[in-house]
Design a protein around this motif. Structure first.
Motif, short mmCIF file in Angstrom:
data_model
loop_
_atom_site.label_atom_id
_atom_site.label_comp_id
_atom_site.label_asym_id
_atom_site.label_seq_id
_atom_site.Cartn_x
_atom_site.Cartn_y
_atom_site.Cartn_z
N UNK A 84 30.53 -4.97 11.66
CA UNK A 84 30.58 -4.81 10.29
C UNK A 84 29.34 -4.12 9.76
N UNK A 85 29.23 -3.46 8.56
CA UNK A 85 28.40 -2.83 7.94
C UNK A 85 27.68 -3.66 6.44
N UNK A 86 26.41 -3.99 6.94
CA UNK A 86 26.12 -4.90 5.74
C UNK A 86 25.82 -3.77 4.48
N UNK A 87 25.61 -2.77 4.53
CA UNK A 87 25.42 -1.86 3.52
C UNK A 87 26.84 -1.76 2.93
N UNK A 88 27.90 -1.48 3.59
CA UNK A 88 29.23 -1.23 3.09
C UNK A 88 29.76 -2.60 2.30
N UNK A 89 29.43 -3.84 3.14
CA UNK A 89 29.86 -5.06 2.46
C UNK A 89 29.40 -5.02 0.96
N UNK A 90 27.95 -4.58 0.88
CA UNK A 90 26.94 -4.85 -0.41
C UNK A 90 27.50 -3.69 -1.42
N UNK A 91 28.07 -2.54 -1.07
CA UNK A 91 28.58 -1.53 -1.90
C UNK A 91 30.07 -2.06 -2.32
N UNK A 92 30.80 -2.56 -1.63
CA UNK A 92 32.13 -3.03 -1.74
C UNK A 92 32.13 -4.39 -2.77
N UNK A 93 31.05 -5.00 -2.60
CA UNK A 93 31.32 -6.12 -3.48
C UNK A 93 30.84 -5.64 -4.92
N UNK A 94 29.61 -4.82 -4.91
CA UNK A 94 29.38 -4.29 -6.34
C UNK A 94 30.48 -3.52 -7.04
N UNK A 95 31.23 -2.87 -6.20
CA UNK A 95 32.51 -2.01 -6.82
C UNK A 95 33.43 -2.84 -7.15
N UNK A 96 33.56 -3.83 -6.63
CA UNK A 96 34.73 -5.15 -7.04
C UNK A 96 34.21 -5.68 -8.27
N UNK A 97 32.99 -5.90 -8.71
CA UNK A 97 32.37 -6.26 -9.75
C UNK A 97 32.13 -5.40 -10.91
N UNK A 98 32.54 -4.12 -10.70
CA UNK A 98 32.51 -3.28 -11.93
C UNK A 98 31.20 -2.22 -11.79
N UNK A 99 30.51 -2.31 -11.03
CA UNK A 99 29.06 -1.58 -10.69
C UNK A 99 29.40 -0.08 -10.32
N UNK A 100 28.60 0.82 -10.77
CA UNK A 100 28.86 2.24 -10.41
C UNK A 100 27.52 2.96 -10.05
N UNK A 101 27.64 3.49 -8.77
CA UNK A 101 26.43 4.15 -8.30
C UNK A 101 25.99 5.07 -9.16
N UNK A 102 24.67 5.21 -9.66
CA UNK A 102 24.15 6.32 -10.42
C UNK A 102 22.84 7.16 -9.81
N UNK A 103 22.51 6.85 -8.52
CA UNK A 103 21.43 7.24 -8.00
C UNK A 103 20.83 6.74 -6.52
N UNK A 104 19.99 7.38 -6.20
CA UNK A 104 19.39 7.04 -4.94
C UNK A 104 17.90 7.38 -4.78
N UNK A 105 16.99 6.58 -4.52
CA UNK A 105 15.47 6.78 -4.56
C UNK A 105 14.77 5.77 -3.84
N UNK A 106 13.46 5.82 -4.06
CA UNK A 106 12.72 4.67 -3.48
C UNK A 106 12.68 3.51 -4.41
N UNK A 107 12.62 2.34 -3.65
CA UNK A 107 12.28 0.95 -4.44
C UNK A 107 10.95 0.50 -4.22
N UNK A 108 10.16 0.84 -5.22
CA UNK A 108 8.88 0.52 -4.93
C UNK A 108 8.28 -0.74 -5.37
N UNK A 109 8.51 -1.74 -4.53
CA UNK A 109 8.18 -3.24 -5.04
C UNK A 109 6.74 -3.59 -4.40
N UNK A 110 6.79 -3.34 -3.13
CA UNK A 110 5.34 -3.34 -2.59
C UNK A 110 5.25 -2.45 -1.46
#
Length: 129
Positions: A84-110
């Motif tokens: 399986x693909x964990x990234x694919x599962x995460x994207x599929x979960x968000x799509x089924x909840x009504x989330x729409x992708x708006x971009x890609x970039x760094x996630x600067x937490x630390x």
């Protein structure tokens, strides 16, 4: 050509130049995104999907969904099996909840040592009241 024709030709050329510039500035001007607000609150909620970052060695097959809430960040872990693909599962979960992708970039937490800042996929959806 008569002087009257030259004047008309020059006038038309100037008009065409000014009109062309006005139209091109309007079409080529950068669009500024503005978040609309309703009663002082944003109408969108946001989240990001990124590869899990653990101290030591990275975990294969694990992605995080970081939900950006008004009181902090809530992280949900998405795991996948060997086929399986964990990234694919995460994207599929968000799509089924009504989330729409708006971009890609760094996630600067630390900073995560030699791996640096992870790249994330960003999503949004209309805020649910």
């Amino acid at each position: 050509m008569r002087p009257r024709h030259y004047a008309l030709l020059i006038g038309l050329a100037l008009f065409a130049g000014f009109a062309g510039r006005a139209v091109s500035e309007r079409l080529l001007a950068p669009q500024v995104a503005e978040a609309k607000q309703d009663d002082g609150r944003d109408e969108w909620e946001y989240c990001a999907v990124t590869k899990a970052q653990y101290a030591g060695s990275p975990q294969a097959g694990v992605f995080w969904i970081a939900y950006f809430r008004p009181n902090g960040v809530e992280v949900a872990e998405v795991k996948a099996g060997p086929m399986e693909s964990a990234q694919g599962k995460a994207i599929s979960k968000l799509g089924s909840e009504g989330w729409v992708m708006v971009g890609q970039g760094p996630l600067e937490v630390r900073q995560f040592g030699p791996q640096g800042t992870p790249t994330a996929l960003y999503f949004r959806r209309a805020r649910r009241n």
